[in-house]
Design a protein around this motif. Structure first.
Motif, PDB file in Angstrom:
ATOM      1  N   ASP A  60       0.838  -1.203   0.000  1.00 36.18           N
ATOM      2  CA  ASP A  60       0.000   0.000   0.000  1.00 36.18           C
ATOM      3  C   ASP A  60       0.873   1.253   0.000  1.00 36.18           C
ATOM      4  O   ASP A  60       0.595   2.224  -0.714  1.00 36.18           O
ATOM      5  N   LEU A  61       1.925   1.246   0.823  1.00 39.50           N
ATOM      6  CA  LEU A  61       2.837   2.376   0.864  1.00 39.50           C
ATOM      7  C   LEU A  61       3.605   2.507  -0.447  1.00 39.50           C
ATOM      8  O   LEU A  61       3.837   3.616  -0.950  1.00 39.50           O
ATOM      9  N   GLU A  62       4.018   1.376  -1.005  1.00 38.21           N
ATOM     10  CA  GLU A  62       4.740   1.409  -2.280  1.00 38.21           C
ATOM     11  C   GLU A  62       3.857   1.987  -3.378  1.00 38.21           C
ATOM     12  O   GLU A  62       4.329   2.740  -4.241  1.00 38.21           O
ATOM     13  N   ARG A  63       2.562   1.666  -3.363  1.00 38.36           N
ATOM     14  CA  ARG A  63       1.653   2.217  -4.366  1.00 38.36           C
ATOM     15  C   ARG A  63       1.532   3.731  -4.209  1.00 38.36           C
ATOM     16  O   ARG A  63       1.531   4.467  -5.199  1.00 38.36           O
ATOM     17  N   LEU A  64       1.414   4.200  -2.962  1.00 42.62           N
ATOM     18  CA  LEU A  64       1.326   5.639  -2.732  1.00 42.62           C
ATOM     19  C   LEU A  64       2.567   6.346  -3.255  1.00 42.62           C
ATOM     20  O   LEU A  64       2.475   7.405  -3.901  1.00 42.62           O
ATOM     21  N   ALA A  65       3.745   5.791  -2.984  1.00 43.55           N
ATOM     22  CA  ALA A  65       4.985   6.402  -3.459  1.00 43.55           C
ATOM     23  C   ALA A  65       5.069   6.356  -4.977  1.00 43.55           C
ATOM     24  O   ALA A  65       5.453   7.340  -5.630  1.00 43.55           O
ATOM     25  N   ARG A  66       4.687   5.212  -5.566  1.00 42.59           N
ATOM     26  CA  ARG A  66       4.751   5.063  -7.017  1.00 42.59           C
ATOM     27  C   ARG A  66       3.783   6.011  -7.714  1.00 42.59           C
ATOM     28  O   ARG A  66       4.121   6.636  -8.736  1.00 42.59           O
ATOM     29  N   GLU A 105      17.577   3.050  -3.065  1.00 39.52           N
ATOM     30  CA  GLU A 105      16.247   2.634  -3.498  1.00 39.52           C
ATOM     31  C   GLU A 105      15.323   3.824  -3.707  1.00 39.52           C
ATOM     32  O   GLU A 105      14.609   3.915  -4.713  1.00 39.52           O
ATOM     33  N   SER A 106      15.294   4.748  -2.749  1.00 37.10           N
ATOM     34  CA  SER A 106      14.373   5.877  -2.878  1.00 37.10           C
ATOM     35  C   SER A 106      14.773   6.792  -4.026  1.00 37.10           C
ATOM     36  O   SER A 106      13.909   7.323  -4.742  1.00 37.10           O
ATOM     37  N   THR A 107      16.064   6.988  -4.238  1.00 38.25           N
ATOM     38  CA  THR A 107      16.521   7.846  -5.333  1.00 38.25           C
ATOM     39  C   THR A 107      16.142   7.267  -6.682  1.00 38.25           C
ATOM     40  O   THR A 107      15.571   7.958  -7.538  1.00 38.25           O
ATOM     41  N   THR A 108      16.447   6.010  -6.905  1.00 40.87           N
ATOM     42  CA  THR A 108      16.173   5.421  -8.216  1.00 40.87           C
ATOM     43  C   THR A 108      14.679   5.269  -8.468  1.00 40.87           C
ATOM     44  O   THR A 108      14.235   5.295  -9.619  1.00 40.87           O
ATOM     45  N   ARG A 109      13.873   5.125  -7.407  1.00 36.88           N
ATOM     46  CA  ARG A 109      12.426   5.022  -7.608  1.00 36.88           C
ATOM     47  C   ARG A 109      11.803   6.346  -8.031  1.00 36.88           C
ATOM     48  O   ARG A 109      10.699   6.351  -8.570  1.00 36.88           O
ATOM     49  N   THR A 110      12.476   7.450  -7.782  1.00 34.63           N
ATOM     50  CA  THR A 110      11.985   8.736  -8.295  1.00 34.63           C
ATOM     51  C   THR A 110      12.350   8.935  -9.762  1.00 34.63           C
ATOM     52  O   THR A 110      11.883   9.882 -10.397  1.00 34.63           O
ATOM     53  N   GLY A 111      13.209   8.053 -10.290  1.00 35.92           N
ATOM     54  CA  GLY A 111      13.706   8.201 -11.652  1.00 35.92           C
ATOM     55  C   GLY A 111      15.040   8.918 -11.719  1.00 35.92           C
ATOM     56  O   GLY A 111      15.635   9.036 -12.800  1.00 35.92           O
TER      57      GLY A 111
END
Length: 489
Positions: free
Chosen positions: A25-31, A191-197
């Motif tokens: 659920d948290l991953e979806r919110l971040a994505r 992880e957080s950096t690359t998930r922002t693109g």
């Protein structure tokens, strides 16, 4: 959008009922936050409702959530950890009946207890997956276990913070200049950096000359800004970078930095100014530590630290008596990270050792609805650490270009003992340094520092023992050896 709304509802329900949080659920919110930025360019107004964004909460609701969270956390600790099972049984405490006003009946957990027997704090209902060790600059490294769900949830929180706090976008590239042995911060940063693109570059604490070269080097990457745009590091390593840059007359035009985030150590006001002048980037410093993740604190525009009430419970206590600190007084941060955010290493009333000062009056700022303290003043290691705090010393000495960075200093007792004015010992390049000493004494008196004397040393062997800093965790690189025949070592 419907799936995102459902994730928000499930997350909110988990918080209100203290049930397990679903990482997906948290991953979806971040994505979905990242996707919103890609489509619209900026986050929507509802981003203030995302986890960890310090939104306003009705005081009565906050009190009820605090009550439920403390009870649930105490219940889990008493049932599932060896340390608190023994403690609650010996004291006859019933965790399910504790009110916030009763919380002082739970003994403070000292750092020494966690360091001595870390597995006694690990829940027998959890699935330990990753051991995180602190750097150990203030003593023996502290060991904290995390489950896979805790890691995934914290990465989602970190991604939201990277987007909304650091302002990371796909065109950016972040360099992480922290010790590579600090596993957890490195995992979260990557992880957080690359998930922002955005792009991610791991430096480690290499020779500052090499780090500056890498920060200045063109990237030549498609879709990215020409050079590294964001830097994450510790205050002492930033000081080493500033020292090297100033000595070799490097300036903001040599770099492409837009933001520097600093953690883990006290960032003085003079070092912040010097770093912003050298690199031409805004420097910020929040508060986060391994033992209390994901709880932390965010600075406001008036210079307070505002501590989240969503992820844990804050107290500021006298480090000797463990009584509550009065307004205007100095105490140590004592924190209880809540379940369901924490499920592996459980800690109740954990004494972090970090010193803060409480405001004399309730603050009037944009984050006034959250508990406020000063910025971190330093670490408690006895009466001298409150007589003259680390922040006070660094604000004094790091304003002087003649003092090598990171500053090496020590405090010793003055003639009136540990509660009286202290003696400050400071390493300088050479003696005599009459002008420097005069300026330091004048500025110390103007700031009201309780110093009986300032003693300058040009030989580190004559300096009393100094506290290690994170910049001392130097990592080797083949680059630092130079090419054969260059003479560079």
């Amino acid at each position: 959008m419907f799936a995102t709304a459902m994730s928000q509802l499930r997350y909110g329900a988990a918080i209100l009922t203290n049930r397990r949080i679903r990482p997906r659920d948290l991953e979806r919110l971040a994505r979905d936050l990242v996707a919103t930025l890609a489509e619209f360019g900026e986050p929507g107004e509802d981003s203030a409702l995302l986890p960890g964004r310090a939104g306003h909460v009705d005081p009565q609701l906050r009190r009820e959530v605090t009550r439920r969270s403390l009870r649930a956390t105490a219940r889990a600790a008493a049932r599932h950890t060896a340390h608190y099972r023994r403690q609650f049984a010996e004291l006859g405490l019933e965790p399910g009946t504790l009110e916030p006003e009763d919380w002082s009946r739970v003994p403070v957990t000292r750092k020494q207890a966690l360091r001595a027997r870390p597995t006694d704090f690990v829940s027998d209902a959890a699935a330990p997956a990753l051991l995180a060790l602190t750097t150990g600059t203030s003593g023996t490294p502290t060991a904290v276990w995390f489950s896979r769900d805790e890691i995934d949830s914290a990465i989602a929180f970190s991604t939201i913070s990277a987007v909304l706090g650091l302002g990371l976008r796909p065109r950016h590239t972040l360099a992480y200049a922290g010790c590579s042995r600090a596993t957890l911060p490195l995992v979260y940063a990557e992880e957080s950096t690359t998930r922002t693109g955005a792009g991610f570059v791991q430096f480690g604490t290499i020779d500052p000359v090499l780090a500056l070269d890498r920060l200045a080097a063109p990237l030549g990457l498609p879709g990215k800004d020409p050079r590294i745009t964001h830097l994450t590091t510790s205050a002492s390593y930033l000081a080493a970078l500033v020292q090297e840059a100033e000595q070799h007359r490097r300036h903001r035009g040599d770099f492409g930095l837009q933001s520097i985030s600093v953690g883990g150590e006290v960032l003085s006001a003079p070092l912040r100014r010097r770093a912003e002048e050298v690199f031409g980037a805004a420097v910020s410093s929040g508060y986060l530590m391994t033992e209390i993740l994901p709880s932390g604190a965010t600075p406001c525009s008036l210079g307070h630290l505002h501590h989240t009430t969503e992820f844990g419970h804050l107290e500021v206590l006298d480090p000797v008596t463990w009584e509550p600190t009065a307004p205007g007084g100095t105490g140590t941060v004592v924190h209880t990270p809540y379940v369901p955010y924490r499920e592996c290493t459980l800690l109740l009333r954990y004494a972090t050792g970090d010193l803060v000062r409480l405001p004399d009056e309730p603050p009037d700022c944009e984050l006034a609805h959250l508990p406020a303290t000063s910025e971190i003043l330093g670490r408690w290691n006895g009466p001298l650490s409150t007589v003259v705090t680390t922040r006070a010393v660094l604000d004094l000495v790091e304003a002087e270009p003649e003092v090598p960075l990171p500053a090496r200093y020590a405090l010793t007792e003055g003639p009136d003992g540990p509660d009286g004015p202290a003696r400050l010992h400071l390493l300088v390049p050479r003696l005599p340094a009459t002008g420097l000493l005069g300026r330091l004494e004048e500025r110390a008196a103007a700031a009201g520092l309780r110093l009986s004397a300032i003693v300058l040393h040009e030989d580190r062997a004559t300096l009393p023992p100094t506290t290690p800093v994170r910049a001392d965790l130097r990592e080797h690189s083949f680059e630092s050896a130079g090419e054969p025949g260059t003479g560079r070592h």
